[in-house]
Scaffold this active site. Structure first.
Site, short mmCIF file in Angstrom:
data_model
loop_
_atom_site.label_atom_id
_atom_site.label_comp_id
_atom_site.label_asym_id
_atom_site.label_seq_id
_atom_site.Cartn_x
_atom_site.Cartn_y
_atom_site.Cartn_z
N LYS A 19 -12.36 -4.69 1.92
CA LYS A 19 -12.17 -3.57 3.28
C LYS A 19 -12.88 -3.09 3.54
O LYS A 19 -13.30 -1.80 3.09
CB LYS A 19 -10.45 -3.01 3.41
N ARG A 78 -10.69 8.01 3.56
CA ARG A 78 -10.26 6.91 2.66
C ARG A 78 -11.95 6.61 1.99
O ARG A 78 -11.56 4.92 1.48
CB ARG A 78 -10.10 5.43 2.74
N CYS A 84 0.02 4.43 1.58
CA CYS A 84 -0.77 5.14 2.42
C CYS A 84 0.32 5.24 3.40
O CYS A 84 0.60 6.57 4.54
CB CYS A 84 -1.50 5.34 3.56
N CYS A 102 0.92 -1.25 -0.07
CA CYS A 102 -0.26 -0.27 0.02
C CYS A 102 0.67 1.34 0.02
O CYS A 102 1.77 0.85 0.33
CB CYS A 102 -1.17 0.26 1.23
N CYS A 124 -3.69 6.80 0.14
CA CYS A 124 -3.79 5.45 -0.19
C CYS A 124 -2.44 4.84 -1.78
O CYS A 124 -2.71 3.74 -1.97
CB CYS A 124 -3.87 3.88 -0.24
N ARG A 167 -3.10 4.06 12.51
CA ARG A 167 -2.48 5.19 11.89
C ARG A 167 -1.94 5.96 12.67
O ARG A 167 -0.74 6.63 11.95
CB ARG A 167 -4.45 6.51 11.37
N LYS A 189 -12.10 -7.15 6.51
CA LYS A 189 -11.75 -6.25 7.52
C LYS A 189 -12.10 -5.35 7.43
O LYS A 189 -12.65 -4.69 6.77
CB LYS A 189 -9.83 -5.79 6.32
C1 PBG Z 1 -2.57 0.37 4.68
C2 PBG Z 1 -3.68 -0.22 5.93
C3 PBG Z 1 -4.19 -0.11 6.65
C4 PBG Z 1 -4.41 -1.06 7.73
C5 PBG Z 1 -3.95 -2.04 7.27
N1 PBG Z 1 -3.51 -1.71 6.07
C6 PBG Z 1 -4.57 1.68 7.72
C7 PBG Z 1 -5.69 2.44 7.39
O1 PBG Z 1 -6.83 1.68 5.68
O2 PBG Z 1 -6.56 3.09 6.59
C8 PBG Z 1 -5.46 -1.63 8.85
C9 PBG Z 1 -4.99 -2.18 10.54
C10 PBG Z 1 -5.09 -2.07 11.40
O3 PBG Z 1 -6.04 -0.81 11.94
O4 PBG Z 1 -4.78 -2.45 12.76
N2 PBG Z 1 -3.44 0.80 4.06
#
Ligand code: PBG
Length: 323
Positions: free
Chosen positions: A192, A214, A119, A117, A127, A202, A245
């Site tokens: 997701k 997002r 981000c 990713c 992202c 974050r 997720k």
């Molecule tokens: C990156 C990403 C995120 C998480 C995993 N990969 C954060 C997001 O989308 O902001 C979150 C994982 C967690 O909260 O444990 N894109």
């Protein structure tokens, strides 16, 4: 009374015999936050028990996990510098690439998965790359593919795209194959959701978007059918493992994906789910260990084969010696 369900509940060994769902250390994938520097093991405030780790500390952590029976880690990188396109994400000497090599050398059996990713690597925290104030989907695909190839070159066993761009699984699969990494697997963050439960992550990864949110790429928590659509798309594009997720507020999604698909299913027990348990435990309001195991078995009961969880180490310890 003819039927007495309690007959099977009274004796511990019988309870175990009729237990429907198993929970074991090899169900877990442990997330690790890897950073630059040396000898670093910096606690993450909002995630008690989690650390920002430099490469050799990450390898040490991986060794402990491996010895406890946890077979896999997933790495998230905290780069030294950020820019508009996230160029440190595909650098040969990048944080994740360095940590992969270190873990593979010190703990050869460990399955190393790498989150793909942008981000954590972009200065705006989105992202993908921006066109105006919007993430440019197709321009982002190329960069994600580059990042995935660079992880594979470093020795990653499996790449896990978490960006939610359309078409990224196919773009990554094609790029991996073209570069000779036909055996590198893809675990796709397929369903997701745009979730408030990512807050502590974050903070840990310094990856909050600097403007907006997002919602333009992550899913609406109100949607269930759309999750199945995303899952099917990712499988058609070549995903080896699919993921839902977060996990806890989405157990219904895990269940319906399990019923619909044949590929292995992972669920991400995310940072906010972890932090809530830790906070309530610290306040003395719940029995943290008991709640942890209850949450993890519930995610398995809903249908997940694998659980990405910050509890991996603690749960593996708690399960040791349990039959
Ligand atoms: C990156 C990403 C995120 C998480 C995993 N990969 C954060 C997001 O989308 O902001 C979150 C994982 C967690 O909260 O444990 N894109």
């Amino acid at each position: 009374m003819l039927i007495r369900p309690r007959r099977l509940r009274r004796i511990p060994a019988i309870r175990e015999m009729v237990r429907e769902t198993s929970l074991a250390p090899n169900d877990f994938i442990s997330p690790l936050f890897v950073s630059c520097g040396k000898g670093m093991r910096e606690p993450i405030g909002s995630m008690p028990g989690q650390f920002r780790l430099s490469a050799e500390s990450a390898a040490q952590e991986a060794k402990e996990l491996w010895d406890l029976g946890v077979p896999a880690v997933i790495l998230f990188g905290l780069p030294d510098t950020k820019d508009a396109i996230g160029s440190r994400s595909w650098a040969k000497d990048g944080v994740v690439q360095t940590a992969v090599r270190e873990i593979k050398e010190k703990v050869p059996g460990m399955v190393v998965i790498t989150d793909v990713c942008l981000c954590e690597y972009t200065d705006h925290g989105h992202c993908g790359v921006l066109k105006g104030t919007e993430v440019d989907n197709d321009a982002t695909l190329e960069l994600l593919a580059k990042q995935a190839v660079s992880h594979a070159e470093a020795g990653s066993d499996m790449v896990a795209p978490s960006d939610m761009m359309d078409g990224r699984v196919m773009a990554i699969r094609k790029a991996l194959d073209k570069e000779g990494f036909q055996q590198t697997a893809i675990m796709a963050y397929s369903a997701k959701y745009a979730s408030g439960f990512y807050g502590p992550f974050r903070d840990a990864a310094d990856s909050a978007p600097q403007f907006g949110d997002r919602a333009g790429y992550q899913m609406d928590p109100a949607n269930a059918r759309e999750a199945l659509r995303e899952i099917r798309l990712d499988i058609d594009e070549g995903a080896d493992i699919v993921m839902v997720k977060p996990a806890l507020a989405y157990l219904d999604i895990i269940r319906s994906v399990r019923q619909e698909t044949l590929v292995p299913l992972a669920a991400y027990n995310v940072s906010g789910e972890y932090a809530m348990v830790k906070a309530a435990e610290q306040l003395g309001w719940i029995d943290g260990k008991r709640v942890m195991l209850e949450i993890l078995v519930s995610i398995r009961r809903a249908g997940a084969d694998l659980i990405l969880t910050y509890f991996a180490k603690e749960a593996a310890k708690a399960l040791q010696g349990r039959r």
